[in-house]
Design an enzyme around this catalytic site. Structure first.
Site, PDB file in Angstrom:
ATOM      1  N   GLU A   1       0.853  -1.186   0.000  1.00 36.86           N
ATOM      2  CA  GLU A   1       0.000   0.000   0.000  1.00 36.86           C
ATOM      3  C   GLU A   1       0.890   1.238   0.000  1.00 36.86           C
ATOM      4  OE1 GLU A   1      -3.497  -0.324   2.205  1.00 36.86           O
ATOM      5  OE2 GLU A   1      -3.899   1.826   2.286  1.00 36.86           O
ATOM      6  N   ARG A   2       0.646   2.097  -0.959  1.00 40.28           N
ATOM      7  CA  ARG A   2       1.459   3.318  -1.123  1.00 40.28           C
ATOM      8  C   ARG A   2       2.931   2.991  -1.340  1.00 40.28           C
ATOM      9  NH1 ARG A   2      -3.094   5.525  -2.466  1.00 40.28           N
ATOM     10  NH2 ARG A   2      -4.610   5.483  -0.797  1.00 40.28           N
ATOM     11  N   LYS A  43      -4.342   0.022  13.753  1.00 33.82           N
ATOM     12  CA  LYS A  43      -5.214   1.021  13.136  1.00 33.82           C
ATOM     13  C   LYS A  43      -6.633   0.572  13.422  1.00 33.82           C
ATOM     14  CE  LYS A  43      -6.516   2.885   8.571  1.00 33.82           C
ATOM     15  NZ  LYS A  43      -6.106   3.074   7.174  1.00 33.82           N
ATOM     16  N   GLU A  91     -10.991   4.637   8.775  1.00 30.58           N
ATOM     17  CA  GLU A  91     -11.171   4.264   7.375  1.00 30.58           C
ATOM     18  C   GLU A  91     -11.705   2.838   7.231  1.00 30.58           C
ATOM     19  OE1 GLU A  91      -7.290   5.189   5.661  1.00 30.58           O
ATOM     20  OE2 GLU A  91      -8.012   7.203   5.190  1.00 30.58           O
ATOM     21  N   ARG A 135     -12.102  17.794   9.449  1.00 28.72           N
ATOM     22  CA  ARG A 135     -11.318  16.559   9.612  1.00 28.72           C
ATOM     23  C   ARG A 135     -10.037  16.809  10.397  1.00 28.72           C
ATOM     24  NH1 ARG A 135      -8.781  12.701   4.847  1.00 28.72           N
ATOM     25  NH2 ARG A 135      -7.090  11.893   6.110  1.00 28.72           N
ATOM     26  N   LYS A 193       0.400  11.008  13.299  1.00 29.95           N
ATOM     27  CA  LYS A 193       1.048  11.502  12.073  1.00 29.95           C
ATOM     28  C   LYS A 193       1.586  12.914  12.296  1.00 29.95           C
ATOM     29  CE  LYS A 193      -1.419   8.671   8.722  1.00 29.95           C
ATOM     30  NZ  LYS A 193      -2.183   8.572   7.457  1.00 29.95           N
ATOM     31  N   ASP A 207      -3.020  14.323   6.575  1.00 29.69           N
ATOM     32  CA  ASP A 207      -2.509  13.050   6.067  1.00 29.69           C
ATOM     33  C   ASP A 207      -1.268  13.206   5.188  1.00 29.69           C
ATOM     34  OD1 ASP A 207      -2.242  10.439   5.441  1.00 29.69           O
ATOM     35  OD2 ASP A 207      -3.964  10.320   4.097  1.00 29.69           O
ATOM     36  N   GLU A 218       3.690   9.095  -1.034  1.00 27.84           N
ATOM     37  CA  GLU A 218       2.311   8.973  -1.517  1.00 27.84           C
ATOM     38  C   GLU A 218       1.797  10.278  -2.103  1.00 27.84           C
ATOM     39  OE1 GLU A 218      -0.389   7.810   1.601  1.00 27.84           O
ATOM     40  OE2 GLU A 218      -2.168   8.112   0.360  1.00 27.84           O
ATOM     41  N   TRP A 243     -13.133  13.538   1.597  1.00 25.91           N
ATOM     42  CA  TRP A 243     -12.320  12.873   0.583  1.00 25.91           C
ATOM     43  C   TRP A 243     -12.125  13.789  -0.633  1.00 25.91           C
ATOM     44  CZ3 TRP A 243     -14.675   7.199   0.455  1.00 25.91           C
ATOM     45  CH2 TRP A 243     -14.186   6.500   1.574  1.00 25.91           C
TER      46      TRP A 243
HETATM   47  C1  BDP Z   1      -3.439   7.354   4.007  1.00 28.06           C
HETATM   48  C2  BDP Z   1      -3.284   6.364   2.912  1.00 28.06           C
HETATM   49  C3  BDP Z   1      -3.934   5.048   3.202  1.00 28.06           C
HETATM   50  C4  BDP Z   1      -3.533   4.577   4.591  1.00 28.06           C
HETATM   51  C5  BDP Z   1      -3.891   5.632   5.601  1.00 28.06           C
HETATM   52  C6  BDP Z   1      -3.385   5.311   6.986  1.00 28.06           C
HETATM   53  O1  BDP Z   1      -3.836   6.909   1.738  1.00 28.06           O
HETATM   54  O2  BDP Z   1      -3.524   4.149   2.210  1.00 28.06           O
HETATM   55  O3  BDP Z   1      -4.138   3.371   4.904  1.00 28.06           O
HETATM   56  O4  BDP Z   1      -3.285   6.826   5.271  1.00 28.06           O
HETATM   57  O5  BDP Z   1      -2.413   5.924   7.388  1.00 28.06           O
HETATM   58  O6  BDP Z   1      -2.370   8.237   3.838  1.00 28.06           O
HETATM   59  O7  BDP Z   1      -3.933   4.471   7.678  1.00 28.06           O
END
Ligand code: BDP
Length: 723
Positions: free
Chosen positions: A190-191, A310, A314, A359, A383, A388, A416, A566
């Protein structure tokens, strides 16, 4: 006859030297990272040779870690100086390097070195005289300390630092220095933009790719001491016996290098692989399941580090599915790990579908009220910014706001939102910007670095995580310059107060050698690169303008996605009158989540600074900027500046053609061409869109976008990587 043999034996070494030179040149494909150990120039070799004749590492035959150090030093010194030091049981003359803990060496004990303050990972490197012989000692309280010291010694050579009178003492400021791999069990990442996952899950534990060892070496060299193997969007299968055996095999490879293995845990695993009806953290059966699971893991991996989670983010399962809080969920897992010494890293990346609030405010709102409720082996992983991993964000308001809870930093190393693997964007300045930001949470000097290193609120558990940019690509990270982001992450994890520029210098010397022109141009390129990306993607504090899903390329017009936050239009809020997100008291009041000193700065249009202006303010297009331009003109100016810098990076690189080996030069040149093309695309598409909204004419001298807005809107990239 005789003379023929004679001449052949004279020619052969030349022949082999040539062959070696040819393969060595070919081998410069980036695989070796900062462990290149290519011969220093003659002057450097002459300088160090007398100082590095002999290696004395008592106990190396019986300790895997000491053995690894010995191998690394023989290989490293041998490569850099063109001849390997002898390995001896005791010091025999001048030019020794003694690597030992006091337990292992009477000479180290006799030297009475100040080791107390070094903890169990620190080390010192000193010039020393032992029984009349002059040499260098690397001493530490533990073998891991020696390992880091050994790599530091190699770094001194790689950066041509003199060993005369050397006196270095170093210890990490953060306890957990981890990579987070967002790697899936099917080897997709992923990414990830550097190929498949390096974990060949299918063939583990039977096949151990030599890459695993090189991965451990590279990480140990920069002080990384842990790795989360699997994606935060986790599969419960990672916790099945079959997959735990695979993780254990990796842990065995990493152990000598001081690297512990961690796993992302899926909160609903008790249901998915445990056959339970619920994953409710208050359910005794669920707690029991996790306790048993932890026992099972520690049997296989005695030094297992813990879980990264996590949850309720999401679409991931979590405690809120059962009406429980993040703290209740985290503590349940923490209790399972506690008897074994493991930790839970609970992520704060949450935002709710049904929460209409900004957000940027939601994680703080969810977590800050829980301060004081987490068990003592839980860390909350935050983060760097509140949205993000954008090219630029203000620091996350949670830093400083949870005095009772150890907060871990989460940076993204993979790009990303910064041009994937193809754009040159050195992230050191971005990390530095966040780490040095003053939260004012406990008065001036409450920097983010002081929050995460535990000094501000006296925490024992401390840490930092970087979402890895590593894949199976030959150069690991998809480009040579991306390696610098892995490197700078590790170096700043060791010491968050190190500067991005100093680390870039170090990395350039190690990666490209000591040519002063390479150093000065390379440094210039790296230090300008991240701001360039900000300029051509999201200038002036704009954010999240990327295309949907894969995040490749511009999509500032997107406004039709299911969840409001989004949509890029949610973030820039441009209309015919102005642009920007009002986060002042008149708007979402996100500023109030910061300490008063910071809040009032962010809330002031004049004081916030251009770089974060539109993050916090919605302003009219004709708002007068400090530059003398109005906001619209400034926006276009920044886009133009970003493209101009991309061009400049390309020209600068061309100047180095004769100084860089062909393979690395060429790949970088090709990627810089991609960057120029995509920077222009970003600029043109964004200007076409914002112009359609503002209705303003382009400032004089600024070129019209190459295509119509509709053209940019039609672009589709169904196979973009990492998604
Ligand atoms: C976002 C990404 C996604 C990740 C999410 C995360 O787009 O793919 O799953 O963060 O950090 O930046 O959980």
């Amino acid at each position: 006859m005789h003379s023929d043999v004679f001449s052949l034996s004279r020619i052969l070494p030349f022949f082999f030297a040539l062959l070696f030179a040819a393969t060595a040149a070919h081998a410069e494909d980036g695989y070796d990272l900062w462990l290149r150990y290519q011969p220093l120039e003659q002057g450097g070799r002459d300088l160090y040779r007398p100082q590095l004749r002999q290696l004395v590492i008592p106990g190396s035959e019986s300790s895997p870690t000491l053995n690894a150090i010995e191998h690394e030093l023989v290989r490293g010194v041998g490569g850099l100086l063109g001849h390997s030091p002898t390995v001896d049981g005791r010091i025999r003359g001048d030019g020794f390097v003694l690597v030992a803990t006091p337990q292992r060496s009477a000479d180290v004990r006799a030297a009475k070195l100040p080791l107390n303050a070094l903890g169990d990972e620190g080390y010192l490197i000193r010039a020393i005289t032992v029984r009349g012989y002059r040499g260098t000692v690397i001493a530490a309280n533990s073998e891991r300390g020696l390992l880091y010291g050994g790599f530091h010694l190699l770094r001194l050579l790689q950066t041509r630092t003199s060993l005369d009178e050397v006196s270095i003492s170093s210890r990490p400021r953060l306890g957990l220095r981890l990579l987070n791999h967002w790697d899936n069990l099917d080897r997709s990442v992923e990414r990830g933009y550097a190929g498949q996952s390096i974990w060949d899950w299918w063939n583990l534990p039977d096949l151990l790719d030599p890459r695993y060892t090189d991965y451990a070496r590279a990480n140990a060299a920069i002080g990384i001491n842990g790795t989360v193997l699997n994606n935060v969007n986790a599969s419960a299968y990672s916790l099945t016996p079959r997959y735990l055996a695979k993780a254990a095999a990796l842990a065995n490879v990493f152990r000598p290098y001081g690297i512990r293995v961690y796993l992302s845990a899926r909160f609903s695993a008790p249901v998915e692989i445990g056959g339970l009806k619920t994953a409710d953290p208050e359910d005794a059966g669920v707690q029991r399941w996790w306790n048993t699971k932890a026992d099972e893991i520690y049997k296989l991996i005695p030094d297992f580090g813990g879980f990264l989670v996590k949850a309720n983010s999401e679409g991931q399962p979590g405690p809120q599915d059962y009406g429980r809080s993040h703290a209740e969920g985290a503590n349940m897992l923490a209790r399972a790990l506690k008897p074994h010494g493991g930790v839970v890293m609970w992520r704060a990346f949450v935002y709710q579908q049904d929460n209409p609030d900004d957000r940027a405010k939601q994680a703080y709102s969810d977590f800050v009220p829980l301060d004081g409720q987490f068990d003592d082996n839980v860390m909350v992983q935050v983060k760097n910014g509140p949205i993000d991993f954008q090219p630029r964000e203000p620091f996350h308001p949670m830093f400083g706001a949870m005095p009772e809870t150890p907060l871990m930093m989460e940076f993204q190393i993979t790009k990303e939102y910064l041009g994937f693997a193809s754009h040159l964007a050195y992230l050191g300045p971005m990390y530095e910007e966040t780490l040095r930001a003053d939260t004012f949470a406990a008065g001036a000097g409450s920097t983010v670095a002081n929050v995460i290193d535990g000094s501000l609120y006296g925490h024992r558990l401390t840490g930092i995580a970087g979402v890895a940019n590593i894949g199976a690509a030959r150069d690991w990270t998809g480009s040579i310059f991306n390696q610098a982001n892995w490197y700078v992450f590790g170096r700043m994890a060791w010491d968050p107060r190190l500067g991005a520029e100093a680390i870039a210098r170090e990395w350039i010397k190690i990666t490209f050698g000591s040519d002063p022109q390479v150093l000065s141009i390379g440094l210039d390129m790296m230090m300008a690169s991240r701001q360039a990306v900000v300029d051509y993607m999201t200038p002036l504090g704009l954010a999240h303008l990327m295309a949907t899903g894969h995040h490749y390329g511009p999509g500032p017009w997107v406004s039709d996605l299911a969840r409001p936050e989004w949509n890029p239009t949610y973030y820039h809020r441009a209309n015919q009158y102005g642009i920007g997100f009002d986060r002042t008291r008149e708007g979402s009041n996100a500023v109030a989540q910061y300490a008063p000193r910071v809040a009032s700065r962010f809330a002031s249009r004049r004081e916030v600074g251009d770089d974060l202006l539109l993050w916090f303010h919605h302003l009219p297009w004709d708002y007068p900027m400090a530059s003398g331009r109005d906001l619209w003109q400034e926006l276009v100016y920044r886009y133009d500046r970003g493209v101009a810098t991309a061009h400049k990076l390309q020209t600068q690189w061309q100047m180095l053609e004769s100084k860089i080996d062909p393979e690395r030069f060429d790949k970088t040149a090709r990627l810089l061409a991609v960057q120029v093309r995509e920077a222009k695309w970003w600029r043109d598409a964004s200007i076409a869109y914002f112009q359609s909204v503002s209705g303003r004419a382009l400032p004089e001298g600024s070129a019209k976008p190459e295509h119509s807005l509709a053209y940019y809107q039609q672009q589709q990239f169904p196979w973009a990587p990492g998604h």
